[in-house]
Every structure is written in structure tokens, then in C-alpha cells.
Design a protein around this motif. Structure first.
Motif, PDB file in Angstrom:
ATOM      1  N   GLU A  26      -0.151  -4.202   2.483  1.00 22.21           N
ATOM      2  CA  GLU A  26      -0.777  -5.299   2.556  1.00 22.21           C
ATOM      3  C   GLU A  26      -2.254  -5.290   3.358  1.00 22.21           C
ATOM      4  O   GLU A  26      -3.058  -6.191   3.014  1.00 22.21           O
ATOM      5  CB  GLU A  26       0.218  -6.241   3.768  1.00 22.21           C
ATOM      6  CG  GLU A  26       1.331  -6.680   3.223  1.00 22.21           C
ATOM      7  CD  GLU A  26       2.101  -7.689   4.329  1.00 22.21           C
ATOM      8  OE1 GLU A  26       1.556  -8.149   5.308  1.00 22.21           O
ATOM      9  OE2 GLU A  26       3.452  -7.338   4.174  1.00 22.21           O
ATOM     10  N   LEU A  27      -2.370  -4.418   4.103  1.00 22.20           N
ATOM     11  CA  LEU A  27      -3.787  -3.993   4.810  1.00 22.20           C
ATOM     12  C   LEU A  27      -4.527  -3.572   3.652  1.00 22.20           C
ATOM     13  O   LEU A  27      -5.882  -3.854   3.855  1.00 22.20           O
ATOM     14  CB  LEU A  27      -3.601  -2.977   5.906  1.00 22.20           C
ATOM     15  CG  LEU A  27      -2.873  -3.892   7.213  1.00 22.20           C
ATOM     16  CD1 LEU A  27      -2.516  -2.878   8.358  1.00 22.20           C
ATOM     17  CD2 LEU A  27      -3.730  -5.009   7.749  1.00 22.20           C
ATOM     18  N   LEU A  28      -4.276  -2.621   2.855  1.00 16.39           N
ATOM     19  CA  LEU A  28      -5.174  -2.238   1.692  1.00 16.39           C
ATOM     20  C   LEU A  28      -5.282  -3.347   0.795  1.00 16.39           C
ATOM     21  O   LEU A  28      -6.633  -3.474   0.351  1.00 16.39           O
ATOM     22  CB  LEU A  28      -4.496  -1.281   0.998  1.00 16.39           C
ATOM     23  CG  LEU A  28      -4.011   0.290   1.700  1.00 16.39           C
ATOM     24  CD1 LEU A  28      -3.542   1.062   0.775  1.00 16.39           C
ATOM     25  CD2 LEU A  28      -5.289   0.610   2.334  1.00 16.39           C
ATOM     26  N   ILE A  40      -8.801   1.668  10.670  1.00 16.76           N
ATOM     27  CA  ILE A  40     -10.210   2.479  10.841  1.00 16.76           C
ATOM     28  C   ILE A  40     -10.534   2.995   9.572  1.00 16.76           C
ATOM     29  O   ILE A  40      -9.651   3.446   8.747  1.00 16.76           O
ATOM     30  CB  ILE A  40     -10.284   3.408  11.816  1.00 16.76           C
ATOM     31  CG1 ILE A  40      -9.286   4.674  11.943  1.00 16.76           C
ATOM     32  CG2 ILE A  40     -10.186   2.417  13.320  1.00 16.76           C
ATOM     33  CD1 ILE A  40      -9.649   5.623  12.973  1.00 16.76           C
ATOM     34  N   GLY A  41     -11.725   3.350   9.112  1.00 22.18           N
ATOM     35  CA  GLY A  41     -11.970   4.096   7.906  1.00 22.18           C
ATOM     36  C   GLY A  41     -12.384   2.835   6.672  1.00 22.18           C
ATOM     37  O   GLY A  41     -11.563   1.834   6.753  1.00 22.18           O
ATOM     38  N   LYS A  42     -13.173   3.058   5.858  1.00 21.57           N
ATOM     39  CA  LYS A  42     -13.456   2.366   4.810  1.00 21.57           C
ATOM     40  C   LYS A  42     -13.210   2.730   3.526  1.00 21.57           C
ATOM     41  O   LYS A  42     -13.013   4.037   3.398  1.00 21.57           O
ATOM     42  CB  LYS A  42     -15.144   1.939   4.836  1.00 21.57           C
ATOM     43  CG  LYS A  42     -15.609   1.221   6.172  1.00 21.57           C
ATOM     44  CD  LYS A  42     -16.891   0.958   6.076  1.00 21.57           C
ATOM     45  CE  LYS A  42     -17.300   0.455   7.387  1.00 21.57           C
ATOM     46  NZ  LYS A  42     -17.722  -0.417   8.079  1.00 21.57           N
ATOM     47  N   PHE A  43     -13.008   1.940   2.536  1.00 22.69           N
ATOM     48  CA  PHE A  43     -12.759   2.350   1.112  1.00 22.69           C
ATOM     49  C   PHE A  43     -14.135   3.033   0.534  1.00 22.69           C
ATOM     50  O   PHE A  43     -14.257   4.125   0.171  1.00 22.69           O
ATOM     51  CB  PHE A  43     -12.519   1.247   0.037  1.00 22.69           C
ATOM     52  CG  PHE A  43     -12.104   1.546  -0.956  1.00 22.69           C
ATOM     53  CD1 PHE A  43     -10.845   2.310  -1.431  1.00 22.69           C
ATOM     54  CD2 PHE A  43     -12.844   1.679  -2.267  1.00 22.69           C
ATOM     55  CE1 PHE A  43     -10.542   2.769  -2.557  1.00 22.69           C
ATOM     56  CE2 PHE A  43     -12.662   2.144  -3.449  1.00 22.69           C
ATOM     57  CZ  PHE A  43     -11.676   2.922  -3.627  1.00 22.69           C
ATOM     58  N   ASP A  46       4.651  11.290   3.115  1.00 23.93           N
ATOM     59  CA  ASP A  46       5.510  10.010   3.812  1.00 23.93           C
ATOM     60  C   ASP A  46       5.324   8.822   2.872  1.00 23.93           C
ATOM     61  O   ASP A  46       6.321   8.098   2.903  1.00 23.93           O
ATOM     62  CB  ASP A  46       5.099  10.030   5.259  1.00 23.93           C
ATOM     63  CG  ASP A  46       5.373  11.171   6.230  1.00 23.93           C
ATOM     64  OD1 ASP A  46       6.233  11.984   5.778  1.00 23.93           O
ATOM     65  OD2 ASP A  46       4.523  11.270   7.174  1.00 23.93           O
ATOM     66  N   PHE A  47       4.178   8.635   2.345  1.00 31.37           N
ATOM     67  CA  PHE A  47       3.901   7.410   1.494  1.00 31.37           C
ATOM     68  C   PHE A  47       2.958   7.698   0.624  1.00 31.37           C
ATOM     69  O   PHE A  47       1.843   8.551   0.974  1.00 31.37           O
ATOM     70  CB  PHE A  47       3.893   5.989   2.240  1.00 31.37           C
ATOM     71  CG  PHE A  47       2.654   6.193   3.374  1.00 31.37           C
ATOM     72  CD1 PHE A  47       1.400   5.577   3.012  1.00 31.37           C
ATOM     73  CD2 PHE A  47       2.669   6.349   4.662  1.00 31.37           C
ATOM     74  CE1 PHE A  47       0.369   5.479   3.758  1.00 31.37           C
ATOM     75  CE2 PHE A  47       1.843   6.579   5.371  1.00 31.37           C
ATOM     76  CZ  PHE A  47       0.567   5.923   5.124  1.00 31.37           C
ATOM     77  N   VAL A  48       3.054   7.130  -0.582  1.00 27.97           N
ATOM     78  CA  VAL A  48       2.049   7.338  -1.458  1.00 27.97           C
ATOM     79  C   VAL A  48       1.839   5.998  -2.127  1.00 27.97           C
ATOM     80  O   VAL A  48       2.991   5.240  -2.737  1.00 27.97           O
ATOM     81  CB  VAL A  48       2.485   8.137  -2.614  1.00 27.97           C
ATOM     82  CG1 VAL A  48       1.255   8.100  -3.891  1.00 27.97           C
ATOM     83  CG2 VAL A  48       2.599   9.869  -2.129  1.00 27.97           C
ATOM     84  N   ILE A  49       0.647   5.387  -2.103  1.00 28.73           N
ATOM     85  CA  ILE A  49       0.399   4.024  -2.549  1.00 28.73           C
ATOM     86  C   ILE A  49      -0.696   3.809  -3.860  1.00 28.73           C
ATOM     87  O   ILE A  49      -1.771   4.738  -3.771  1.00 28.73           O
ATOM     88  CB  ILE A  49      -0.197   3.280  -1.559  1.00 28.73           C
ATOM     89  CG1 ILE A  49       0.764   2.845  -0.145  1.00 28.73           C
ATOM     90  CG2 ILE A  49      -0.442   1.628  -1.890  1.00 28.73           C
ATOM     91  CD1 ILE A  49       0.236   2.276   0.732  1.00 28.73           C
TER      92      ILE A  49
END
Length: 185
Positions: free
Chosen positions: A77-79, A182-185, A105-108
């Protein structure tokens, strides 16, 4: 007479020494019994510690699994919101490369502006700089075999300031359990 008196004193002293030795033997027996009780108690404590360690291990495993589930619920959702990512899949996954299998743990997976993007995720309750460095090395090994842009993303309750700085300097991102990113694309 002097010899008899010296003999009497010697016998008296020998009696005193024999009594002292008897007291010493009694005390040594008491100490041996106390040592045996201590050893029994130490064994009981070791068994209790083993049970405690097993319980803590089970709790840690449960917390880790719940944290990973929480990440899979929150992060996509945040992505979508912050990176405008169109999500196509999300979940735990193992990626095989160069004969090694790396569990994540997760791959999106999804797309940003029509370009394929894969987010490789690590969930930790309290993230340290050492864990960030370790995970980023794994991401570097794996990303060569993935089509499109690959982004490392951490998820957790807390991250030490050195860990947050390392994340930002590396171009990775972090999502905290309360939804802060935190962090940007």
C-alpha cells in the motif's frame, strides 16, 4: 618425670589434633553434601534455562512470522502511495542465483511508470547497521538475475541511526510498522 610430662603433653596435643581432624572430616562431609545439593540445583537451573531458551525461540519465531505478515500487508500500500507502484505480486519468496537460494521475507513485484520493479524485503524488529550491510550484499548478488529495477527495502519497528543512515546512503528504503517510510524511489 620430665619425659613423662612431655609424653603427656604430646598425647594431649595428639588428642587435640585428632579432635580437630574429626571436626575437619565432619566439615568436609558437610561441604561434600552441600556440593552435591549445589550440583543438583545447577542441573535443575540448566534444565529450566533450556526450557526458557526454547520458549524464547518459539516467541521470536512467532514474532518474526507476524512481522513478515505485517510487512506484506503494509508495504504494498505504501509503495502504491509513495512510489506510484502498480503491484502484481507480494509475498515471501526464495530467489535462486548462481547455485545459491536466497530466502526473502517479502518480494514485491510490479511496475513504476511502465517499468518492471522488484522490491526485495527484509523484516527485522530492531534493525542494526550490520544487518543492513549483510542484506544489501545479498540484494547485490541477486539483482543481476532480475529484470528491471531492483530495490532493497527494510521493514520493522525500529532502526538504529547508523542503520537508517546506511539505508539512505545505499539508495534502499525502510518502512516502519507505523507506516512511516524513509528512502525514495
Amino acid at each position: 618425670n620430665e619425659l613423662a610430662e612431655a609424653q603427656a603433653r604430646t598425647e594431649a596435643r595428639l588428642n587435640e589434633l585428632a579432635e580437630a581432624q574429626a571436626r575437619t572430616e565432619v566439615r568436609l562431609n558437610e561441604l561434600a553434601e552441600a556440593q552435591a545439593r549445589t550440583e543438583v540445583r545447577l542441573n535443575e537451573l540448566a534444565e529450566a534455562q533450556a526450557r526458557t531458551d526454547k520458549s524464547i525461540g518459539a516467541l521470536t519465531e512467532a514474532l518474526g512470522a507476524n512481522l513478515e505478515d505485517l510487512a506484506i500487508d503494509i508495504v504494498p500500500e505504501l509503495l502504491e502511495k509513495h512510489w506510484h507502484m502498480k503491484i502484481s505480486s507480494s509475498g515471501p519468496e526464495e530467489i535462486k542465483t548462481n547455485g545459491h537460494v536466497y530466502p526473502f521475507d517479502f518480494v514485491i513485484r510490479g511496475h513504476v511508470k511502465g517499468q518492471p520493479v522488484t522490491v526485495l524485503g527484509e523484516a527485522k524488529s530492531n534493525l542494526t547497521e550490520k544487518e543492513v550491510v549483510r542484506f544489501l550484499k545479498i540484494v547485490d548478488r541477486v539483482k543481476k538475475g532480475i529484470k528491471g529495477k531492483v530495490k532493497a527495502l527494510f521493514f520493522g519497528f525500529r532502526a538504529l541511526s547508523a542503520a537508517r543512515e546506511k539505508i539512505e546512503r545505499s539508495g534502499a528504503a525502510m518502512v516502519f510498522s507505523r507506516g512511516v517510510m524513509i528512502g525514495k524511489f
